[in-house]
Design a protein around this motif. Structure first.
Motif, PDB file in Angstrom:
ATOM      1  N   ILE A  93      -1.563  72.547  55.821  1.00 53.76           N
ATOM      2  CA  ILE A  93      -0.239  73.459  55.537  1.00 53.76           C
ATOM      3  C   ILE A  93      -0.296  74.379  56.948  1.00 53.76           C
ATOM      4  N   SER A  94       0.738  74.703  57.339  1.00 51.15           N
ATOM      5  CA  SER A  94       0.846  75.749  58.334  1.00 51.15           C
ATOM      6  C   SER A  94       0.803  77.242  57.690  1.00 51.15           C
ATOM      7  N   TYR A  95       0.456  78.316  58.349  1.00 50.07           N
ATOM      8  CA  TYR A  95       0.339  79.674  57.628  1.00 50.07           C
ATOM      9  C   TYR A  95       1.805  79.950  57.290  1.00 50.07           C
ATOM     10  N   VAL A  96       2.893  79.656  58.129  1.00 53.97           N
ATOM     11  CA  VAL A  96       4.083  80.105  57.618  1.00 53.97           C
ATOM     12  C   VAL A  96       4.564  79.306  56.420  1.00 53.97           C
ATOM     13  N   ASP A  97       4.266  77.993  56.217  1.00 59.51           N
ATOM     14  CA  ASP A  97       4.693  77.384  54.925  1.00 59.51           C
ATOM     15  C   ASP A  97       3.776  78.081  53.892  1.00 59.51           C
TER      16      ASP A  97
ATOM     17  N   ARG B 223       6.522  75.309  61.121  1.00 60.75           N
ATOM     18  CA  ARG B 223       7.381  75.739  59.912  1.00 60.75           C
ATOM     19  C   ARG B 223       8.448  74.629  59.300  1.00 60.75           C
ATOM     20  N   THR B 224       7.918  74.091  58.194  1.00 61.68           N
ATOM     21  CA  THR B 224       8.910  73.050  57.660  1.00 61.68           C
ATOM     22  C   THR B 224       9.821  73.345  56.496  1.00 61.68           C
ATOM     23  N   GLY B 225       9.544  74.836  55.907  1.00 66.52           N
ATOM     24  CA  GLY B 225      10.226  75.304  55.135  1.00 66.52           C
ATOM     25  C   GLY B 225       9.980  74.817  53.668  1.00 66.52           C
TER      26      GLY B 225
END
Length: 73
Positions: free
Chosen positions: A46-50, A25-27
């Protein structure tokens, strides 16, 4: 003319080919218009979180249109 029950505009967010479930997670993320040439997007990730962050921003900020969403460089 018949009135629709749905008076909402649609926004469509497209993740890159590398969609990393366990990614960090980079935000942050980059949002690109889908109207431009999209070849550059094939090497993005991209990550799922981002990506979820982009979805939340799209709802809160009422984005309209089609956007490519990728990691922040």
């Amino acid at each position: 003319m018949e009135k629709s029950f749905f008076n909402h505009t649609w926004t469509y967010l497209i993740p890159p080919p590398v969609y990393v479930a366990e990614g960090v997670r980079t935000g942050s993320y980059n949002r690109y218009s889908s109207a431009q040439k999209e070849d550059f997007f094939l090497s993005k990730s991209i990550s799922y979180v981002d990506f979820a962050l982009a979805v939340v921003d799209a709802v809160r900020e009422e984005w309209q249109g089609v956007y490519l969403i990728a990691e922040k460089e």
